[in-house]
Design a protein around this motif. Structure first.
Motif, PDB file in Angstrom:
ATOM      1  N   VAL A   1     -40.527  18.824 -48.859  1.00  0.00           N
ATOM      2  CA  VAL A   1     -41.929  18.320 -49.027  1.00  0.00           C
ATOM      3  C   VAL A   1     -41.772  16.790 -49.404  1.00  0.00           C
TER       4      VAL A   1
ATOM      5  N   SER B   1     -46.232  28.861 -43.402  1.00  0.00           N
ATOM      6  CA  SER B   1     -45.970  28.853 -44.520  1.00  0.00           C
ATOM      7  C   SER B   1     -47.237  28.799 -45.409  1.00  0.00           C
TER       8      SER B   1
ATOM      9  N   TYR C   1     -45.108  17.305 -43.996  1.00  0.00           N
ATOM     10  CA  TYR C   1     -44.332  18.763 -43.904  1.00  0.00           C
ATOM     11  C   TYR C   1     -45.462  19.824 -43.687  1.00  0.00           C
TER      12      TYR C   1
ATOM     13  N   ASN D   1     -42.949  32.073 -51.370  1.00  0.00           N
ATOM     14  CA  ASN D   1     -41.647  31.219 -51.713  1.00  0.00           C
ATOM     15  C   ASN D   1     -40.461  32.351 -51.661  1.00  0.00           C
TER      16      ASN D   1
ATOM     17  N   ASN E   1     -34.389  20.772 -54.326  1.00  0.00           N
ATOM     18  CA  ASN E   1     -35.742  20.299 -54.401  1.00  0.00           C
ATOM     19  C   ASN E   1     -36.490  21.790 -55.237  1.00  0.00           C
ATOM     20  N   ASN E   2     -35.816  22.838 -54.572  1.00  0.00           N
ATOM     21  CA  ASN E   2     -36.671  24.114 -54.983  1.00  0.00           C
ATOM     22  C   ASN E   2     -36.127  24.711 -56.298  1.00  0.00           C
TER      23      ASN E   2
ATOM     24  N   PHE F   1     -32.442  25.096 -58.206  1.00  0.00           N
ATOM     25  CA  PHE F   1     -31.943  24.356 -59.355  1.00  0.00           C
ATOM     26  C   PHE F   1     -31.765  24.880 -60.663  1.00  0.00           C
TER      27      PHE F   1
ATOM     28  N   LEU G   1     -32.744  21.911 -66.283  1.00  0.00           N
ATOM     29  CA  LEU G   1     -33.634  22.252 -65.437  1.00  0.00           C
ATOM     30  C   LEU G   1     -34.831  21.777 -66.101  1.00  0.00           C
ATOM     31  N   SER G   2     -35.846  20.977 -64.984  1.00  0.00           N
ATOM     32  CA  SER G   2     -37.010  20.247 -65.588  1.00  0.00           C
ATOM     33  C   SER G   2     -38.000  21.177 -65.010  1.00  0.00           C
ATOM     34  N   VAL G   3     -38.872  21.606 -65.930  1.00  0.00           N
ATOM     35  CA  VAL G   3     -40.066  22.432 -65.576  1.00  0.00           C
ATOM     36  C   VAL G   3     -41.211  21.490 -65.523  1.00  0.00           C
ATOM     37  N   PHE G   4     -41.948  21.447 -64.315  1.00  0.00           N
ATOM     38  CA  PHE G   4     -42.698  20.759 -63.833  1.00  0.00           C
ATOM     39  C   PHE G   4     -44.023  20.982 -64.445  1.00  0.00           C
TER      40      PHE G   4
ATOM     41  N   CYS H   1     -46.857  26.491 -63.218  1.00  0.00           N
ATOM     42  CA  CYS H   1     -47.436  26.881 -62.087  1.00  0.00           C
ATOM     43  C   CYS H   1     -47.202  28.450 -61.580  1.00  0.00           C
TER      44      CYS H   1
ATOM     45  N   ARG I   1     -46.411  31.144 -58.369  1.00  0.00           N
ATOM     46  CA  ARG I   1     -46.026  31.337 -57.124  1.00  0.00           C
ATOM     47  C   ARG I   1     -45.788  32.780 -56.711  1.00  0.00           C
TER      48      ARG I   1
ATOM     49  N   THR J   1     -43.590  29.709 -63.212  1.00  0.00           N
ATOM     50  CA  THR J   1     -42.229  29.315 -63.483  1.00  0.00           C
ATOM     51  C   THR J   1     -41.518  29.548 -64.705  1.00  0.00           C
TER      52      THR J   1
ATOM     53  N   ASP K   1     -47.803  19.098 -56.170  1.00  0.00           N
ATOM     54  CA  ASP K   1     -47.772  20.570 -56.514  1.00  0.00           C
ATOM     55  C   ASP K   1     -49.111  21.034 -56.797  1.00  0.00           C
TER      56      ASP K   1
ATOM     57  N   VAL L   1     -50.738  29.926 -56.338  1.00  0.00           N
ATOM     58  CA  VAL L   1     -51.130  30.579 -55.259  1.00  0.00           C
ATOM     59  C   VAL L   1     -49.991  31.935 -54.927  1.00  0.00           C
TER      60      VAL L   1
HETATM   61  C1  UD1 Z   1     -43.022  24.269 -51.221  1.00  0.00           C
HETATM   62  C2  UD1 Z   1     -44.146  24.725 -50.324  1.00  0.00           C
HETATM   63  C3  UD1 Z   1     -43.725  25.636 -49.325  1.00  0.00           C
HETATM   64  C4  UD1 Z   1     -42.502  25.172 -48.693  1.00  0.00           C
HETATM   65  C5  UD1 Z   1     -41.472  24.850 -49.708  1.00  0.00           C
HETATM   66  C6  UD1 Z   1     -40.244  24.192 -49.023  1.00  0.00           C
HETATM   67  C7  UD1 Z   1     -46.502  24.866 -51.206  1.00  0.00           C
HETATM   68  C8  UD1 Z   1     -47.541  25.691 -51.993  1.00  0.00           C
HETATM   69  N1  UD1 Z   1     -45.242  25.551 -50.965  1.00  0.00           N
HETATM   70  O1  UD1 Z   1     -42.962  25.270 -52.107  1.00  0.00           O
HETATM   71  O2  UD1 Z   1     -44.681  25.842 -48.430  1.00  0.00           O
HETATM   72  O3  UD1 Z   1     -41.886  26.173 -47.689  1.00  0.00           O
HETATM   73  O4  UD1 Z   1     -41.860  23.692 -50.635  1.00  0.00           O
HETATM   74  O5  UD1 Z   1     -39.113  23.557 -49.613  1.00  0.00           O
HETATM   75  O6  UD1 Z   1     -46.841  23.863 -50.669  1.00  0.00           O
HETATM   76  N2  UD1 Z   1     -40.099  23.783 -60.025  1.00  0.00           N
HETATM   77  C9  UD1 Z   1     -39.958  23.254 -61.156  1.00  0.00           C
HETATM   78  N3  UD1 Z   1     -38.588  22.720 -61.515  1.00  0.00           N
HETATM   79  C10 UD1 Z   1     -38.052  22.372 -60.196  1.00  0.00           C
HETATM   80  C11 UD1 Z   1     -38.465  22.867 -59.186  1.00  0.00           C
HETATM   81  C12 UD1 Z   1     -39.435  23.599 -59.018  1.00  0.00           C
HETATM   82  O7  UD1 Z   1     -40.371  23.349 -62.053  1.00  0.00           O
HETATM   83  O8  UD1 Z   1     -36.812  21.688 -60.614  1.00  0.00           O
HETATM   84  C13 UD1 Z   1     -41.387  24.283 -59.996  1.00  0.00           C
HETATM   85  C14 UD1 Z   1     -42.472  23.942 -58.918  1.00  0.00           C
HETATM   86  O9  UD1 Z   1     -43.239  22.829 -59.951  1.00  0.00           O
HETATM   87  C15 UD1 Z   1     -43.398  25.042 -58.369  1.00  0.00           C
HETATM   88  C16 UD1 Z   1     -42.219  26.002 -58.172  1.00  0.00           C
HETATM   89  O10 UD1 Z   1     -41.053  25.522 -59.388  1.00  0.00           O
HETATM   90  O11 UD1 Z   1     -44.306  25.324 -59.196  1.00  0.00           O
HETATM   91  C17 UD1 Z   1     -41.724  26.450 -57.085  1.00  0.00           C
HETATM   92  O12 UD1 Z   1     -41.214  25.138 -56.503  1.00  0.00           O
HETATM   93  P1  UD1 Z   1     -40.528  24.935 -55.076  1.00  0.00           P
HETATM   94  O13 UD1 Z   1     -39.435  25.987 -55.097  1.00  0.00           O
HETATM   95  O14 UD1 Z   1     -40.206  23.524 -54.778  1.00  0.00           O
HETATM   96  O15 UD1 Z   1     -41.268  25.541 -53.998  1.00  0.00           O
HETATM   97  P2  UD1 Z   1     -42.980  25.169 -53.682  1.00  0.00           P
HETATM   98  O16 UD1 Z   1     -43.198  23.883 -53.894  1.00  0.00           O
HETATM   99  O17 UD1 Z   1     -43.886  26.173 -54.219  1.00  0.00           O
END
Ligand code: UD1
Length: 341
Positions: A88, A126, A151, A181, A200-201, A205, A217-220, A231, A233, A274, A300, A304
């Protein structure tokens, strides 16, 4: 004779797990991948699990002529199109790369399906197309919202390209699967998610932090309007997700589609925060994770999760694996990763 499926992006995370499930269901698979975000040794993992060697072509789906050569070499019953860029944040910085890559590759595939008489396409869409929905969970009837990133916009646009193409060209049909997810790894720990650089995901991480590769790990954000402030998911096991593709291919090749373009939500139906992920990961893997709460991540959405009723009833598919076993599989994969390369 076994039916043959072209899997684009087949050495990637979801592509490799789907290849395994297709092979185990008796399909032949041919993989094309440009290896831009995956590694050739994934093919070894697939072979170890299934005992089968999958033909592999290092081809970029944006190259019409090189992709045409693959479509001419084999007769395919279906195509599953995973190959796409998916970060993203990167898409905000490099929108043209994302539009060119994700749109051109899909248009090339549709062109070649028509040219060579391949009728069936499964497309990786997605939940990002729903944005922050007003009502949760989201069903396939939930209106799509304007995308918040290039994206996300490519997923919108690709869905529209497919819808319009199916309407115009009677020789093709398609199923779009809207993934929530995807997380976890194959229970054998032979294949899994292989992020390049800083993940990123969330789950990569988390596992890299547990392994000591990342210090913390940073929780956003913990100030969202959710029970614990983080958040929410719908985390779906990647093997469950892979199986949904097999069901979709069965449906198309078995002439069971109700319409020539169908859309299904592929999620568990359960929203998990999260912080719940962090705690469950700690509990099931008997470790402590170093994490801190930081500010919200730009772009973010708050929450959902899927209403998967339509996929459950119409496809006869259901997510089966628990969050516990899924987070165990993610950690198990991380622990075995070093020996893989
Ligand atoms: C997003 C997109 C998804 C896409 C995916 C690809 C949305 C709803 N989802 O997923 O369609 O396929 O990216 O990369 O748009 N988090 C943390 N710390 C971290 C990483 C993540 O706290 O270091 C939290 C995020 O804030 C989020 C959750 O974990 O709430 C999931 O994040 P992530 O795994 O990046 O997926 P999405 O952003 O949901």
């Amino acid at each position: 004779m076994a039916k043959r499926v072209l899997v684009t992006g087949g050495t990637g995370y979801i592509g490799s797990h789907t290849t395994v499930e297709l092979l185990e269901a008796g399909y032949e698979v041919v993989i094309v991948d440009n290896l831009s975000n995956s590694e050739r040794f994934v093919l070894k993992g697939i072979q170890k699990i299934t005992g089968k060697r999958v033909p592999f072509h290092k081809v970029d789906c944006c190259s019409l002529s090189r992709l045409r050569a693959v479509f001419k070499q084999y007769e395919f019953d279906a195509v599953i199109h995973f190959a796409a860029s998916k970060a993203v944040g990167e898409s905000v910085e490099k929108p043209l790369l994302y539009y060119r890559n994700n749109l051109t590759s899909l248009m090339n595939i549709l062109t070649l399906m028509r040219e060579t008489g391949v009728p069936n396409l499964v497309f990786s869409s997605s939940c990002t197309v729903y944005g922050q929905a007003e009502k949760l969970p989201v069903s396939e009837q939930t209106p799509r919202r304007e995308a918040t990133s290039p994206y996300g916009n490519t997923k919108h646009m690709c869905e529209d390209i497919i819808r319009d193409s199916v309407a115009a060209y009677p020789e093709i049909r398609s199923i779009a699967l809207r993934y929530f997810n995807p997380i976890g790894a194959h229970p054998s720990a032979e294949i899994g998610e292989l992020p390049r650089g800083v993940p990123n995901n969330l789950i990569p991480f988390v596992t890299q932090t547990a392994a000591g590769i990342r210090p913390v790990l940073s929780v956003f954000g913990d100030d969202y309007n959710t029970p614990d402030g983080s958040c929410i998911r719908d985390y779906i096991n990647v093997v469950d997700l892979a199986k949904a593709h097999v069901v979709a291919v069965n449906r198309m090749t078995g002439d069971k589609m109700k319409e020539r373009y169908e859309i299904f939500n592929i999620g568990t139906g359960r929203g998990v925060s999260t912080l719940e992920v962090v705690r469950t990961f700690e509990k099931v893997n008997h470790l402590k994770l170093n994490y801190k709460i930081v500010g919200r991540r730009a772009g973010d959405i708050e929450a959902v999760w899927a209403d998967p009723t339509y996929a459950n009833e119409e496809l006869g598919w259901k997510a089966c694996k628990s969050l516990d076993e899924t987070l165990q599989s993610a950690w198990n994969w991380q622990k075995h990763l070093d020996g893989k390369k």
